[in-house]
Motif scaffolding. Sequence first.
Motif, PDB file in Angstrom:
ATOM      1  N   LEU A   1      18.381  -1.789  34.762  1.00  0.00           N
ATOM      2  CA  LEU A   1      19.439  -2.013  33.856  1.00  0.00           C
ATOM      3  C   LEU A   1      20.883  -1.626  34.433  1.00  0.00           C
ATOM      4  CD1 LEU A   1      18.047  -1.216  30.449  1.00  0.00           C
ATOM      5  CD2 LEU A   1      18.100  -3.389  31.650  1.00  0.00           C
ATOM      6  N   LYS A   2      20.891  -0.350  35.171  1.00  0.00           N
ATOM      7  CA  LYS A   2      21.924   0.502  35.480  1.00  0.00           C
ATOM      8  C   LYS A   2      21.230   1.382  36.691  1.00  0.00           C
ATOM      9  CE  LYS A   2      24.381   3.055  33.159  1.00  0.00           C
ATOM     10  NZ  LYS A   2      25.221   3.800  32.136  1.00  0.00           N
ATOM     11  N   ALA A   3      21.983   1.575  37.548  1.00  0.00           N
ATOM     12  CA  ALA A   3      21.385   2.633  38.715  1.00  0.00           C
ATOM     13  C   ALA A   3      23.002   3.572  38.697  1.00  0.00           C
ATOM     14  CB  ALA A   3      21.365   2.215  39.946  1.00  0.00           C
ATOM     15  N   GLU A   4      22.798   5.060  38.614  1.00  0.00           N
ATOM     16  CA  GLU A   4      23.527   5.969  38.982  1.00  0.00           C
ATOM     17  C   GLU A   4      23.019   6.749  40.331  1.00  0.00           C
ATOM     18  OE1 GLU A   4      24.184   7.957  35.261  1.00  0.00           O
ATOM     19  OE2 GLU A   4      25.276   6.332  34.572  1.00  0.00           O
ATOM     20  N   LYS A   5      23.807   7.806  40.643  1.00  0.00           N
ATOM     21  CA  LYS A   5      23.313   8.621  42.031  1.00  0.00           C
ATOM     22  C   LYS A   5      21.920   9.279  41.435  1.00  0.00           C
ATOM     23  CE  LYS A   5      24.567  12.483  44.674  1.00  0.00           C
ATOM     24  NZ  LYS A   5      25.459  13.517  45.300  1.00  0.00           N
ATOM     25  N   ASP A   6      21.999  10.141  40.320  1.00  0.00           N
ATOM     26  CA  ASP A   6      20.917  10.964  40.126  1.00  0.00           C
ATOM     27  C   ASP A   6      19.818  10.245  39.081  1.00  0.00           C
ATOM     28  OD1 ASP A   6      21.732  13.318  41.722  1.00  0.00           O
ATOM     29  OD2 ASP A   6      23.152  13.727  40.030  1.00  0.00           O
ATOM     30  N   ARG A   7      20.200   9.332  38.505  1.00  0.00           N
ATOM     31  CA  ARG A   7      19.157   8.518  37.646  1.00  0.00           C
ATOM     32  C   ARG A   7      19.559   6.939  37.847  1.00  0.00           C
ATOM     33  NH1 ARG A   7      21.956  10.059  31.733  1.00  0.00           N
ATOM     34  NH2 ARG A   7      24.163   9.566  32.183  1.00  0.00           N
ATOM     35  N   ALA A   8      18.403   6.357  37.272  1.00  0.00           N
ATOM     36  CA  ALA A   8      18.273   4.809  37.001  1.00  0.00           C
ATOM     37  C   ALA A   8      17.860   4.611  35.589  1.00  0.00           C
ATOM     38  CB  ALA A   8      17.514   4.287  38.033  1.00  0.00           C
ATOM     39  N   PHE A   9      18.276   3.559  35.118  1.00  0.00           N
ATOM     40  CA  PHE A   9      17.750   2.887  33.742  1.00  0.00           C
ATOM     41  C   PHE A   9      17.136   1.762  33.704  1.00  0.00           C
ATOM     42  CE2 PHE A   9      21.708   5.405  33.552  1.00  0.00           C
ATOM     43  CZ  PHE A   9      21.768   6.396  32.524  1.00  0.00           C
ATOM     44  N   PHE A  10      16.156   1.400  33.162  1.00  0.00           N
ATOM     45  CA  PHE A  10      15.105   0.647  33.349  1.00  0.00           C
ATOM     46  C   PHE A  10      14.566  -0.094  31.916  1.00  0.00           C
ATOM     47  CE2 PHE A  10      14.389   3.323  36.882  1.00  0.00           C
ATOM     48  CZ  PHE A  10      14.118   2.324  37.959  1.00  0.00           C
ATOM     49  N   GLU A  11      13.863  -1.277  31.900  1.00  0.00           N
ATOM     50  CA  GLU A  11      13.368  -1.734  30.778  1.00  0.00           C
ATOM     51  C   GLU A  11      12.125  -2.387  31.285  1.00  0.00           C
ATOM     52  OE1 GLU A  11      15.049  -3.868  26.974  1.00  0.00           O
ATOM     53  OE2 GLU A  11      14.485  -5.482  28.560  1.00  0.00           O
ATOM     54  N   VAL A  12      10.956  -2.102  30.710  1.00  0.00           N
ATOM     55  CA  VAL A  12       9.766  -2.605  31.142  1.00  0.00           C
ATOM     56  C   VAL A  12       8.979  -3.142  30.117  1.00  0.00           C
ATOM     57  CG1 VAL A  12       8.609  -0.546  30.771  1.00  0.00           C
ATOM     58  CG2 VAL A  12       7.485  -2.161  32.047  1.00  0.00           C
ATOM     59  N   GLU A  13       8.340  -4.420  29.813  1.00  0.00           N
ATOM     60  CA  GLU A  13       7.579  -5.105  29.026  1.00  0.00           C
ATOM     61  C   GLU A  13       6.108  -5.069  29.769  1.00  0.00           C
ATOM     62  OE1 GLU A  13       6.741  -9.424  26.815  1.00  0.00           O
ATOM     63  OE2 GLU A  13       8.725  -8.993  28.017  1.00  0.00           O
ATOM     64  N   CYS A  14       4.881  -4.147  29.151  1.00  0.00           N
ATOM     65  CA  CYS A  14       3.895  -4.119  29.505  1.00  0.00           C
ATOM     66  C   CYS A  14       2.858  -4.216  28.612  1.00  0.00           C
ATOM     67  CB  CYS A  14       3.937  -2.679  30.149  1.00  0.00           C
ATOM     68  SG  CYS A  14       4.459  -1.403  28.957  1.00  0.00           S
ATOM     69  N   GLY A  15       1.372  -4.064  28.801  1.00  0.00           N
ATOM     70  CA  GLY A  15       0.382  -4.310  28.408  1.00  0.00           C
ATOM     71  C   GLY A  15      -0.241  -3.045  27.901  1.00  0.00           C
ATOM     72  N   LYS A  16      -1.400  -3.298  27.259  1.00  0.00           N
ATOM     73  CA  LYS A  16      -1.949  -1.960  26.728  1.00  0.00           C
ATOM     74  C   LYS A  16      -2.495  -0.990  27.969  1.00  0.00           C
ATOM     75  CE  LYS A  16      -6.465  -0.819  24.414  1.00  0.00           C
ATOM     76  NZ  LYS A  16      -7.677  -1.410  23.759  1.00  0.00           N
ATOM     77  N   GLY A  17      -2.435   0.237  27.564  1.00  0.00           N
ATOM     78  CA  GLY A  17      -2.896   1.224  28.662  1.00  0.00           C
ATOM     79  C   GLY A  17      -1.945   1.607  29.565  1.00  0.00           C
ATOM     80  N   THR A  18      -0.385   0.962  29.852  1.00  0.00           N
ATOM     81  CA  THR A  18       0.551   1.150  30.719  1.00  0.00           C
ATOM     82  C   THR A  18       1.270   2.591  30.243  1.00  0.00           C
ATOM     83  OG1 THR A  18       0.682  -0.825  31.069  1.00  0.00           O
ATOM     84  CG2 THR A  18       2.366   0.295  32.161  1.00  0.00           C
ATOM     85  N   TYR A  19       1.264   3.602  31.253  1.00  0.00           N
ATOM     86  CA  TYR A  19       1.904   4.720  31.235  1.00  0.00           C
ATOM     87  C   TYR A  19       3.404   4.683  31.806  1.00  0.00           C
ATOM     88  CZ  TYR A  19      -1.706   7.374  28.828  1.00  0.00           C
ATOM     89  OH  TYR A  19      -2.948   7.851  28.146  1.00  0.00           O
ATOM     90  N   VAL A  20       4.520   4.461  31.180  1.00  0.00           N
ATOM     91  CA  VAL A  20       5.838   4.391  31.725  1.00  0.00           C
ATOM     92  C   VAL A  20       6.111   6.044  32.388  1.00  0.00           C
ATOM     93  CG1 VAL A  20       8.306   4.281  31.108  1.00  0.00           C
ATOM     94  CG2 VAL A  20       6.556   3.245  29.736  1.00  0.00           C
ATOM     95  N   ARG A  21       5.577   7.009  32.024  1.00  0.00           N
ATOM     96  CA  ARG A  21       5.664   8.364  32.755  1.00  0.00           C
ATOM     97  C   ARG A  21       5.052   8.084  34.275  1.00  0.00           C
ATOM     98  NH1 ARG A  21       2.645  12.701  30.249  1.00  0.00           N
ATOM     99  NH2 ARG A  21       1.666  11.143  28.790  1.00  0.00           N
ATOM    100  N   SER A  22       3.865   7.447  34.291  1.00  0.00           N
ATOM    101  CA  SER A  22       3.316   7.269  35.629  1.00  0.00           C
ATOM    102  C   SER A  22       4.163   6.194  36.662  1.00  0.00           C
ATOM    103  CB  SER A  22       1.891   6.627  35.355  1.00  0.00           C
ATOM    104  OG  SER A  22       1.175   7.501  34.894  1.00  0.00           O
ATOM    105  N   LEU A  23       4.905   5.137  35.894  1.00  0.00           N
ATOM    106  CA  LEU A  23       5.818   4.550  36.602  1.00  0.00           C
ATOM    107  C   LEU A  23       6.884   5.340  37.290  1.00  0.00           C
ATOM    108  CD1 LEU A  23       6.327   1.253  34.224  1.00  0.00           C
ATOM    109  CD2 LEU A  23       5.057   1.508  36.306  1.00  0.00           C
TER     110      LEU A  23
END
Length: 309
Positions: free
Chosen positions: A162-184
């Motif tokens: 969605l947006k990128a800055e120097k120290d961080r980036a903003f995302f949106e994800v659509e995923c199925g059962k069992g997906t860990y966003v922390r692992s991404l």
Amino acid sequence: MSKPRKPKGRPISGWLILDKPMDFGSTEAVGKIKWLFNAQKAGHAGTLDPLASGMLPIALGDATKTVPYVMDGRKIYEFTVTWGEERSTDDLEGEVTHSSDKRPAEEEVRALLPRYTGVIQQIPPQFSAIKIAGERAYDLAREGEAVEIPSREVKVHRLTLLKAEKDRAFFEVECGKGTYVRSLARDFGRDLGCYGHISELRRSFVAPFAEETMVPLEKLVALEALEDREERLAALDAFLVDTSEALSALPQIRISDDQAHRLKMGNSIILRGRDAPVAEPEAVALAGGRLIAIGEIAGGEFHPRRVFG
């Protein structure tokens, strides 16, 4: 011989689509909702970490029988990855385990996304509810044990920067059962050579419930001020989503009251009519808009598996 104990609370059924606040555990949220609604039974459809906010569908009464169908649904998360540090929990809560001065360019981040879209292999976080030899991974991790968690297959339907800055980036994800966003977040940082962790996480969608059905916890808690018990419970009940909404992806058949009675007794019914389905592995039977049963259609008959009151 003693009589069976009468269940405490109201035999109310339906889904409450809670907008869970941060710093509030999923189990704690279920307990609060069960108490507010004075419900006999309650359960949630998919844990949301205490540091995460957003949609937490909570089933009351007979709706708990439909929890597996919501657990299997797609989910949408909005999340922020902060670069430069990997943490033991893969989010803000944990201790820093690796650090780097490198920061990725936006082009590097975008180039990474196709690698994490589709069916991928993912290793869940050390602090997760995955069971290792009968023990929860987070319990072992809290005791200081390094556990080997095998990778598993998960599906990412859509991943957007969605947006990128120097120290961080903003995302949106659509995923199925069992997906860990922390692992991404963890794996993004490792692949980019800069490390990373989740600093913000919000779940905006759990199929089949729409974002606009979410109810903030403070809105429900505010109703405690109503002194009249019946008025208070009626106001709370108005937020409930019908149990059948959780099954909207399944084929539906309309039946008579007589057929509904047979199904509730555990008996199969014959489906008549030119358009009656002959075979379906799973279908929903409704009578007058009321959810009666989930079952299998075989040989032109509906065989109930789960019956609703």
